[in-house]
Design an enzyme around this catalytic site. Sequence first.
Site, PDB file in Angstrom:
ATOM      1  CE  LYS A   9     -20.638  -8.026  19.841  1.00  0.00           C
ATOM      2  NZ  LYS A   9     -21.273  -7.862  21.182  1.00  0.00           N
ATOM      3  CE1 TYR A  49     -21.288  -2.384  20.380  1.00  0.00           C
ATOM      4  CE2 TYR A  49     -18.995  -2.959  19.961  1.00  0.00           C
ATOM      5  CZ  TYR A  49     -20.333  -3.324  20.041  1.00  0.00           C
ATOM      6  OH  TYR A  49     -20.710  -4.617  19.763  1.00  0.00           O
ATOM      7  CG  ASN A 112     -22.719 -10.389  23.439  1.00  0.00           C
ATOM      8  OD1 ASN A 112     -21.776 -10.067  22.704  1.00  0.00           O
ATOM      9  ND2 ASN A 112     -23.615  -9.523  23.862  1.00  0.00           N
ATOM     10  CG  HIS A 115     -23.331  -5.375  16.459  1.00  0.00           C
ATOM     11  ND1 HIS A 115     -23.738  -4.508  17.448  1.00  0.00           N
ATOM     12  CD2 HIS A 115     -23.691  -4.795  15.277  1.00  0.00           C
ATOM     13  CE1 HIS A 115     -24.307  -3.438  16.881  1.00  0.00           C
ATOM     14  NE2 HIS A 115     -24.290  -3.592  15.568  1.00  0.00           N
ATOM     15  CD  GLU A 126     -24.775  -0.481  14.067  1.00  0.00           C
ATOM     16  OE1 GLU A 126     -24.949  -0.147  15.252  1.00  0.00           O
ATOM     17  OE2 GLU A 126     -25.192  -1.561  13.607  1.00  0.00           O
TER      18      GLU A 126
HETATM   19  N1  UDP Z   1     -21.749  -5.251  27.016  1.00  0.00           N
HETATM   20  C1  UDP Z   1     -20.966  -5.621  28.099  1.00  0.00           C
HETATM   21  N2  UDP Z   1     -21.457  -5.432  29.365  1.00  0.00           N
HETATM   22  C2  UDP Z   1     -22.688  -4.902  29.587  1.00  0.00           C
HETATM   23  C3  UDP Z   1     -23.483  -4.528  28.494  1.00  0.00           C
HETATM   24  C4  UDP Z   1     -22.976  -4.723  27.224  1.00  0.00           C
HETATM   25  O1  UDP Z   1     -19.848  -6.110  27.924  1.00  0.00           O
HETATM   26  O2  UDP Z   1     -23.088  -4.774  30.755  1.00  0.00           O
HETATM   27  C5  UDP Z   1     -21.237  -5.457  25.662  1.00  0.00           C
HETATM   28  C6  UDP Z   1     -21.888  -6.657  24.981  1.00  0.00           C
HETATM   29  O3  UDP Z   1     -20.878  -7.327  24.218  1.00  0.00           O
HETATM   30  C7  UDP Z   1     -22.919  -6.006  24.090  1.00  0.00           C
HETATM   31  C8  UDP Z   1     -22.202  -4.719  23.682  1.00  0.00           C
HETATM   32  O4  UDP Z   1     -21.522  -4.324  24.871  1.00  0.00           O
HETATM   33  O5  UDP Z   1     -23.256  -6.837  22.994  1.00  0.00           O
HETATM   34  C9  UDP Z   1     -23.089  -3.610  23.212  1.00  0.00           C
HETATM   35  O6  UDP Z   1     -24.072  -3.349  24.189  1.00  0.00           O
HETATM   36  P1  UDP Z   1     -25.597  -3.111  23.751  1.00  0.00           P
HETATM   37  O7  UDP Z   1     -26.328  -2.629  24.961  1.00  0.00           O
HETATM   38  O8  UDP Z   1     -25.650  -2.269  22.528  1.00  0.00           O
HETATM   39  O9  UDP Z   1     -26.101  -4.610  23.459  1.00  0.00           O
HETATM   40  P2  UDP Z   1     -26.476  -5.340  22.059  1.00  0.00           P
HETATM   41  O10 UDP Z   1     -27.095  -4.301  21.164  1.00  0.00           O
HETATM   42  O11 UDP Z   1     -25.197  -5.910  21.491  1.00  0.00           O
HETATM   43  O12 UDP Z   1     -27.440  -6.424  22.450  1.00  0.00           O
HETATM   44 MG    MG Z   2     -26.389  -2.438  20.648  1.00  0.00          MG
END
Ligand code: UDP
Ligand code: MG
Length: 148
Positions: A9, A49, A112, A115, A126
């Site tokens: 990211k 997303y 974080n 991805h 994707e």
């Molecule tokens: N995210 C966020 N706040 C939240 C949950 C998710 O900003 O409370 C963001 C975070 O960057 C995350 C992304 O949204 O990586 C996608 O969420 P997902 O639940 O798919 O998590 P991932 O698969 O990336 O672990």
């Molecule tokens: Mg995810």
Amino acid sequence: MEQSFIMIKPDGVQRGLVGEIISRFEKKGFYLKGMKLLTVEKSLAENHYADLSAKPFFPGLVEYIISGPVVAMVWEGKNVVVTGRKIIGATNPSDSAPGTIRGDLAIEVGRNVIHGSDSIESARKEIALWFPEGLTGWQSSLHPWIYE
Ligand code: UDP
Ligand code: MG
């Protein structure tokens, strides 16, 4: 063989973590099958997303993903989707174990750094979304040293 879509990211790129992150996948034994640095169009971020579009953090998430260049990659190998998620760590870095990318390199859920596809089906979607041009075909000569 199984493939996963992995994206560094904008914070990961800005913080100079590209080499560190690639190195972890490379050293594990996964094969790099696609990679590009790109600034993401808003529509691509929203599409990527789409499943989260109803979440309160969605607008901020889209702004984050389009805030600077990302490194989009395809990694290949046995169980790369599940193992890739383990290498990445839990979504919220507060819960990510030390030794994982997010556990070692991130503090906040909205920064974080990486991805990774959450299922084989998501990975397929994707990869098609981010690499419509297709992937470079090659086979690593290390294969018999990694797989029995
Ligand atoms: N995210 C966020 N706040 C939240 C949950 C998710 O900003 O409370 C963001 C975070 O960057 C995350 C992304 O949204 O990586 C996608 O969420 P997902 O639940 O798919 O998590 P991932 O698969 O990336 O672990
Ligand atoms: Mg995810």
